[in-house]
Structures are given as structure tokens and as C-alpha cells.
Scaffold this active site. Sequence first.
Site, PDB file in Angstrom:
ATOM      1  N   ASP A   1       0.833  -1.213   0.000  1.00  0.00           N
ATOM      2  CA  ASP A   1       0.000   0.000   0.000  1.00  0.00           C
ATOM      3  C   ASP A   1       0.864   1.259   0.000  1.00  0.00           C
ATOM      4  O   ASP A   1       1.960   1.264   0.557  1.00  0.00           O
ATOM      5  CB  ASP A   1      -0.898  -0.026   1.249  1.00  0.00           C
ATOM      6  CG  ASP A   1      -2.012   1.005   1.160  1.00  0.00           C
ATOM      7  OD1 ASP A   1      -2.297   1.495   0.059  1.00  0.00           O
ATOM      8  OD2 ASP A   1      -2.579   1.331   2.214  1.00  0.00           O
TER       9      ASP A   1
ATOM     10  N   ARG B   1       0.190   7.678  -2.597  1.00  0.00           N
ATOM     11  CA  ARG B   1       0.753   8.732  -1.741  1.00  0.00           C
ATOM     12  C   ARG B   1       2.211   9.028  -2.117  1.00  0.00           C
ATOM     13  O   ARG B   1       2.648  10.172  -2.128  1.00  0.00           O
ATOM     14  CB  ARG B   1       0.654   8.330  -0.259  1.00  0.00           C
ATOM     15  CG  ARG B   1      -0.683   8.703   0.343  1.00  0.00           C
ATOM     16  CD  ARG B   1      -0.940   7.929   1.599  1.00  0.00           C
ATOM     17  NE  ARG B   1      -1.345   6.554   1.297  1.00  0.00           N
ATOM     18  CZ  ARG B   1      -1.498   5.616   2.211  1.00  0.00           C
ATOM     19  NH1 ARG B   1      -1.274   5.884   3.475  1.00  0.00           N
ATOM     20  NH2 ARG B   1      -1.895   4.418   1.854  1.00  0.00           N
ATOM     21  N   TRP B   2       2.952   7.987  -2.455  1.00  0.00           N
ATOM     22  CA  TRP B   2       4.354   8.156  -2.871  1.00  0.00           C
ATOM     23  C   TRP B   2       4.408   9.078  -4.090  1.00  0.00           C
ATOM     24  O   TRP B   2       5.234   9.988  -4.167  1.00  0.00           O
ATOM     25  CB  TRP B   2       4.952   6.781  -3.203  1.00  0.00           C
ATOM     26  CG  TRP B   2       6.404   6.772  -3.550  1.00  0.00           C
ATOM     27  CD1 TRP B   2       7.453   6.581  -2.689  1.00  0.00           C
ATOM     28  CD2 TRP B   2       6.983   6.946  -4.853  1.00  0.00           C
ATOM     29  NE1 TRP B   2       8.644   6.615  -3.379  1.00  0.00           N
ATOM     30  CE2 TRP B   2       8.385   6.843  -4.702  1.00  0.00           C
ATOM     31  CE3 TRP B   2       6.459   7.167  -6.126  1.00  0.00           C
ATOM     32  CZ2 TRP B   2       9.262   6.956  -5.770  1.00  0.00           C
ATOM     33  CZ3 TRP B   2       7.332   7.293  -7.201  1.00  0.00           C
ATOM     34  CH2 TRP B   2       8.718   7.194  -7.014  1.00  0.00           C
TER      35      TRP B   2
ATOM     36  N   HIS C   1       2.775   3.337  -8.941  1.00  0.00           N
ATOM     37  CA  HIS C   1       2.607   1.898  -9.203  1.00  0.00           C
ATOM     38  C   HIS C   1       3.844   1.334  -9.922  1.00  0.00           C
ATOM     39  O   HIS C   1       4.267   0.212  -9.670  1.00  0.00           O
ATOM     40  CB  HIS C   1       1.356   1.654 -10.048  1.00  0.00           C
ATOM     41  CG  HIS C   1       0.077   2.016  -9.344  1.00  0.00           C
ATOM     42  ND1 HIS C   1      -0.182   1.659  -8.044  1.00  0.00           N
ATOM     43  CD2 HIS C   1      -1.021   2.699  -9.765  1.00  0.00           C
ATOM     44  CE1 HIS C   1      -1.381   2.112  -7.689  1.00  0.00           C
ATOM     45  NE2 HIS C   1      -1.903   2.747  -8.717  1.00  0.00           N
TER      46      HIS C   1
ATOM     47  N   LEU D   1      11.420 -20.530  -4.124  1.00  0.00           N
ATOM     48  CA  LEU D   1      10.439 -19.639  -3.487  1.00  0.00           C
ATOM     49  C   LEU D   1       9.195 -19.664  -4.369  1.00  0.00           C
ATOM     50  O   LEU D   1       9.306 -19.656  -5.592  1.00  0.00           O
ATOM     51  CB  LEU D   1      10.990 -18.200  -3.429  1.00  0.00           C
ATOM     52  CG  LEU D   1       9.978 -17.112  -3.046  1.00  0.00           C
ATOM     53  CD1 LEU D   1       9.647 -17.180  -1.546  1.00  0.00           C
ATOM     54  CD2 LEU D   1      10.506 -15.708  -3.374  1.00  0.00           C
TER      55      LEU D   1
ATOM     56  N   ARG E   1      -5.585  -2.011   8.345  1.00  0.00           N
ATOM     57  CA  ARG E   1      -6.762  -2.689   7.763  1.00  0.00           C
ATOM     58  C   ARG E   1      -6.337  -3.968   7.069  1.00  0.00           C
ATOM     59  O   ARG E   1      -5.210  -4.066   6.586  1.00  0.00           O
ATOM     60  CB  ARG E   1      -7.395  -1.787   6.679  1.00  0.00           C
ATOM     61  CG  ARG E   1      -8.347  -0.746   7.163  1.00  0.00           C
ATOM     62  CD  ARG E   1      -9.120  -0.172   5.976  1.00  0.00           C
ATOM     63  NE  ARG E   1      -8.238   0.453   4.999  1.00  0.00           N
ATOM     64  CZ  ARG E   1      -7.763   1.696   5.097  1.00  0.00           C
ATOM     65  NH1 ARG E   1      -8.102   2.449   6.109  1.00  0.00           N
ATOM     66  NH2 ARG E   1      -6.952   2.182   4.170  1.00  0.00           N
TER      67      ARG E   1
HETATM   68  C1  FPP Z   1      -1.913   0.320  -3.369  1.00  0.00           C
HETATM   69  O1  FPP Z   1      -1.483   1.635  -3.540  1.00  0.00           O
HETATM   70  C2  FPP Z   1      -1.397  -0.538  -4.426  1.00  0.00           C
HETATM   71  C3  FPP Z   1      -2.167  -1.061  -5.425  1.00  0.00           C
HETATM   72  C4  FPP Z   1      -3.586  -0.788  -5.568  1.00  0.00           C
HETATM   73  C5  FPP Z   1      -1.607  -1.941  -6.431  1.00  0.00           C
HETATM   74  C6  FPP Z   1      -0.318  -2.610  -6.107  1.00  0.00           C
HETATM   75  C7  FPP Z   1       0.454  -2.671  -7.362  1.00  0.00           C
HETATM   76  C8  FPP Z   1       1.798  -2.685  -7.487  1.00  0.00           C
HETATM   77  C9  FPP Z   1       2.717  -2.754  -6.351  1.00  0.00           C
HETATM   78  C10 FPP Z   1       2.454  -2.619  -8.809  1.00  0.00           C
HETATM   79  C11 FPP Z   1       1.913  -3.489  -9.863  1.00  0.00           C
HETATM   80  C12 FPP Z   1       2.021  -4.929  -9.556  1.00  0.00           C
HETATM   81  C13 FPP Z   1       2.516  -5.843 -10.403  1.00  0.00           C
HETATM   82  C14 FPP Z   1       2.544  -7.282 -10.046  1.00  0.00           C
HETATM   83  C15 FPP Z   1       3.068  -5.440 -11.688  1.00  0.00           C
HETATM   84  P1  FPP Z   1      -2.581   2.787  -3.578  1.00  0.00           P
HETATM   85  O2  FPP Z   1      -2.719   3.214  -4.988  1.00  0.00           O
HETATM   86  O3  FPP Z   1      -3.856   2.354  -2.936  1.00  0.00           O
HETATM   87  O4  FPP Z   1      -1.843   3.861  -2.711  1.00  0.00           O
HETATM   88  P2  FPP Z   1      -2.509   5.011  -1.826  1.00  0.00           P
HETATM   89  O5  FPP Z   1      -3.278   4.334  -0.716  1.00  0.00           O
HETATM   90  O6  FPP Z   1      -1.326   5.768  -1.335  1.00  0.00           O
HETATM   91  O7  FPP Z   1      -3.388   5.818  -2.742  1.00  0.00           O
END
Ligand code: FPP
Length: 235
Positions: A15, A19-20, A32, A126, A189
Amino acid sequence: MAAPAIPRHVAIIMDGNGRWARQRALPRLAGHEQGSKTIQACVEAAIEAGVEFLTLYAFSSENWKRPAAEVQGLMRLLERFLDERARQMVKEGIRLQAIGRLDLLPEACQHKLEQAIRDTSSNTRLTVILALSYSGRDEIVDAVRSLARDAKAGRVAPENIDAEMISSRLYTAGIPDPDLLIRTSGELRISNFLLWQLSYTEIHVAPTLWPDFGKKEFAAALTDYASRQRRFGEV
Ligand code: FPP
């Protein structure tokens, strides 16, 4: 019972990508993209530590409701991840698996995923499990439907249904329950992740946003885990 030093199965809610990106005035997709690079560091850290299973929450069923451009971008990242990583996984002895309603993914992703799963199926170093189009509630619904079909057809007696039988109908059948759940970016959560399987899992919440999560943070989570007493509801 003291926790064994190393968890067999680590699950991660990745997560904080949005924000990053916002902190850097970048589009969400840049977060992402950086987040998908972080996966590599954690896979390496898991192998070095001797973890056997690493489950990554990459796309939830709820994520389909995000703006179309973000969903398309995430699917493109998944495709790129599979293109770039699948061949390396074969070489590195990593087995890839996926859980979720995979039939909802774009066809190109489904094909690449199936191919990567096939190509890495005999690897043992793994197991990386991608949760894609995943919802813990949907998973339980699918398991209940499959048991109800078998009960209706007389293949299963309702009084014989137990926790083990339900586990065997989940997408994670055959995979041990996670010992450690890591959630990044400080949120407290579960977010519909592995609802059944996390019953006795130790939880580590890291303040770090996922794109900044690296080997050091992964090691800190393992150290935290090693300090836990696991009682599974007993004294
Ligand atoms: C949450 O950050 C992350 C996601 C909804 C997707 C996770 C995806 C990746 C790590 C990259 C893609 C994965 C692969 C396998 C290529 P958020 O957008 O909810 O962050 P925020 O809460 O800060 O808005």
C-alpha cells in the site's frame, strides 16, 4: 509457542503507491511503476531469508472501480512484469502462482500469466503468489458454491464439512496459511485480503510507503516476527 525464526509464508499488502506519487507531484501510475520495481527487492530478501511462500496483493476486486486509465496502467504494468520477470524466475528457481478471479483479467495478461505459471511450475526455491482481481469474500463465496454443488449432488455430506475441507476449496488450497502479514504505509486494515487464511497470522505494519519498502524494511519485519509468541488461541 515462540515463533520459528523465519516465517514459511509472508503475505504483503503493498500500500502507498498513490501517496508516494502525490508527495512527488507525479501521476499515480508513477507510484505503481516504482512499486512494481520494489517487488524484486522483496523477492530477493525472501529468498535470502529462506521464506518459502510470498503472497503479494497486486490488484483487488475493488481496484476495478478505479479510473479506467489507472486500471489500464496497472494491467500494462502486470504484463510488463510478466514479460520481464518470467524468464528470470525460471532461471532463479522461483515458482509463480496466482489467486483471484483471473478470468476477469485482460486476455493478454491471462495468457502471459498461464505461461509463466506453467514455465515455473517445477521450481522449488520460493513460490511467489500474485493476488489479482482478488477478494477474500469472493474466494469464500466460490468455496461455498463449490461445496454446495457437491452437497446437492450427494458427493459431500453437510455434517462432514469442516475447516480443512473449506481450506481445500479456497484459491490457496495446498498453500500453508501466512505466518506473517506485512502492510505498508501505516494503514491498520485487512482490506478483504486472505480473510480465512489470516486467522492466526502475525501482523507487521510498516510506516514506509510501498515504493520505498526495501530489503532493510523486509528484514525489520522478519525481526519483529521472530520476537512474537504465537499461541494460536491457546495459553
Ligand atoms: C496500493 O497503492 C497498491 C495497489 C492498488 C496496487 C499494487 C500494485 C503494485 C505494487 C504494482 C503493480 C504490480 C505488479 C505485479 C506489476 P494505492 O494506490 O492504494 O496507494 P494510496 O493508498 O497511497 O493511494
